[in-house]
Design an enzyme around this catalytic site. Structure first.
Site, PDB file in Angstrom:
ATOM      1  N   SER A 146      88.486  36.755 -15.756  1.00  0.00           N
ATOM      2  CA  SER A 146      88.133  37.017 -14.658  1.00  0.00           C
ATOM      3  C   SER A 146      89.251  37.065 -13.275  1.00  0.00           C
ATOM      4  CB  SER A 146      87.020  36.002 -14.081  1.00  0.00           C
ATOM      5  OG  SER A 146      87.470  34.620 -14.204  1.00  0.00           O
TER       6      SER A 146
ATOM      7  N   ASP B 296      84.659  30.918  -4.860  1.00  0.00           N
ATOM      8  CA  ASP B 296      83.390  30.358  -5.232  1.00  0.00           C
ATOM      9  C   ASP B 296      83.821  28.922  -6.001  1.00  0.00           C
ATOM     10  OD1 ASP B 296      84.713  31.088  -7.754  1.00  0.00           O
ATOM     11  OD2 ASP B 296      83.391  32.824  -7.919  1.00  0.00           O
TER      12      ASP B 296
ATOM     13  N   HIS C  23      87.086  30.351  -8.636  1.00  0.00           N
ATOM     14  CA  HIS C  23      88.071  31.336  -8.449  1.00  0.00           C
ATOM     15  C   HIS C  23      88.618  31.258  -7.021  1.00  0.00           C
ATOM     16  CE1 HIS C  23      85.173  33.223 -11.375  1.00  0.00           C
ATOM     17  NE2 HIS C  23      86.524  33.473 -11.869  1.00  0.00           N
TER      18      HIS C  23
END
Length: 366
Positions: free
Chosen positions: A52, A341, A344
């Site tokens: 991600s 978040d 991240h």
């Protein structure tokens, strides 16, 4: 003047003018590189694999809960557009192509709006929640590294159809390949899901990760990649979600997570040095992001941040992917936060790290 008006009224001339200005714009944009490269050295493309940290939207159209193509993700990306990037704005793969003057951002290979011209300057094959351990993407129902390689092989075939075999080989040999994985293996598969703890202790599990990472790099090289940057695992025990899950009542950094990351990184660094010496014409570089990110976390106020132990989305303690959604309250200014978040970093943190990385390692990749 009248002659010019007559000429431009022709559809053919108009098309030629449009093409001319499009090419001119592209050339002008490419000259805005923030990084100074030596004469006759260029990176024609950036090609990214992993998780991600560099996934720019490949998870959008697969059946998984690990996606973020909805608000508040993308809050600061091109006017607030959620694209599948796990961030408020740009991610490292975008910042690399921007800094190198290649293009504005790196598109996802599975983006349905991807154009043939996008392929020439690079794409992203990464999938959020993937990892070196084959079990990691299986648990999250995301794209494993093996399938990312299959997509890359398909990409090579498409590229040959666009620019020919010689130019394709040149692009592959000179492009910057970026591999980012490992944090989901350590945090999710080993510590949270605990599915590997019955089989492996940490030294053995990091060996499993290393074996997979090494084989992946060898396959990339076999397919034509020569300039390969492999990012270290981050201080995963200090991200907000892992503080919540394993940091005790006061949510400190989870030392055992960070110790596992450091052990893997030491093995990875040595293995990449070995591969560089053994694989012909290769420049395979270990990129330490553990220490730059840890320095920002420990000295966050020095970097101008106000919040380090929570993300901007929701409570900031657990929200990530579908848990960070339009129903959550979002902080008014993400630039005050180290994390977007619970997992991240924000675009600002990524920018700081990418600038440091390019200054330190770029010379070894050219």
């Amino acid at each position: 003047m009248a002659l010019f008006m007559q000429l431009t009224s022709s559809p053919v001339i108009t098309l030629l003018l449009l093409i001319h200005f499009t090419v001119l714009f592209t050339v002008c944009y490419r000259t805005k590189a923030l990084v100074k490269l030596p004469p006759n050295v260029s990176f024609p493309a950036v090609i990214a694999f992993g998780d991600s940290i560099v996934d720019s939207g490949n998870n959008n159209n697969i059946k998984t809960l690990v996606k973020c193509n909805f608000p508040p993700y993308g809050k600061d990306f091109q006017g607030g557009v959620p694209t599948g990037r796990f961030c408020n704005g740009k991610i490292p793969s975008d910042l690399l192509v921007e800094e190198l003057g290649i293009k504005e951002f790196l598109p996802a290979y599975l983006d349905p709006n991807l154009k043939s011209s996008d392929l020439v300057t690079g794409v992203c094959f990464a999938s959020g929640a993937s990892g070196y351990d084959p079990l990691t993407p299986q648990i999250a129902s995301v794209i494993p590294l093996s399938a990312q390689l299959d997509m890359f092989k398909e990409y090579i075939g498409k590229l040959k159809g666009i620019v020919g075999e010689d130019r394709t080989n040149f692009i592959l040999a000179n492009s910057l390949f970026v591999v980012v994985a490992g944090s989901d293996d350590i945090a999710n598969t080993y510590f949270v899901a605990r599915v590997r703890q019955l089989q492996y202790d940490i030294p053995a599990y990091t060996d499993l990760m290393l074996h997979s990472a090494s084989n992946f790099i060898k396959e990339l090289h076999m397919l034509g990649a020569r300039r390969i940057a492999v990012l270290s695992a981050p201080p995963i025990g200090c991200v907000p979600s892992q503080r919540t899950l394993a940091g005790g009542i006061i949510r400190e950094c989870a030392d055992k997570y960070n110790d596992a990351a450091k052990l893997f990184n030491s093995k990875l660094s040595k293995e990449l040095d070995s591969l560089t010496h053994n694989l012909p014409n290769s420049r395979i570089v270990y990129i330490d992001v553990y220490n730059p990110l840890l320095d920002i976390i420990v000295n966050y106020q020095k970097y101008g941040y106000k919040v380090v132990d929570r993300g901007c989305c929701g409570t900031g303690k657990l929200e990530v992917a579908v848990l960070c959604n339009p129903l959550d309250a979002t902080c008014p200014d993400a630039s005050e936060y180290v994390f977007w978040d619970s997992y991240h970093p924000t675009e600002g943190v990524y920018r700081t790290i990418i600038t440091q990385v390019l200054q330190k390692y770029l010379s070894r990749l050219i």
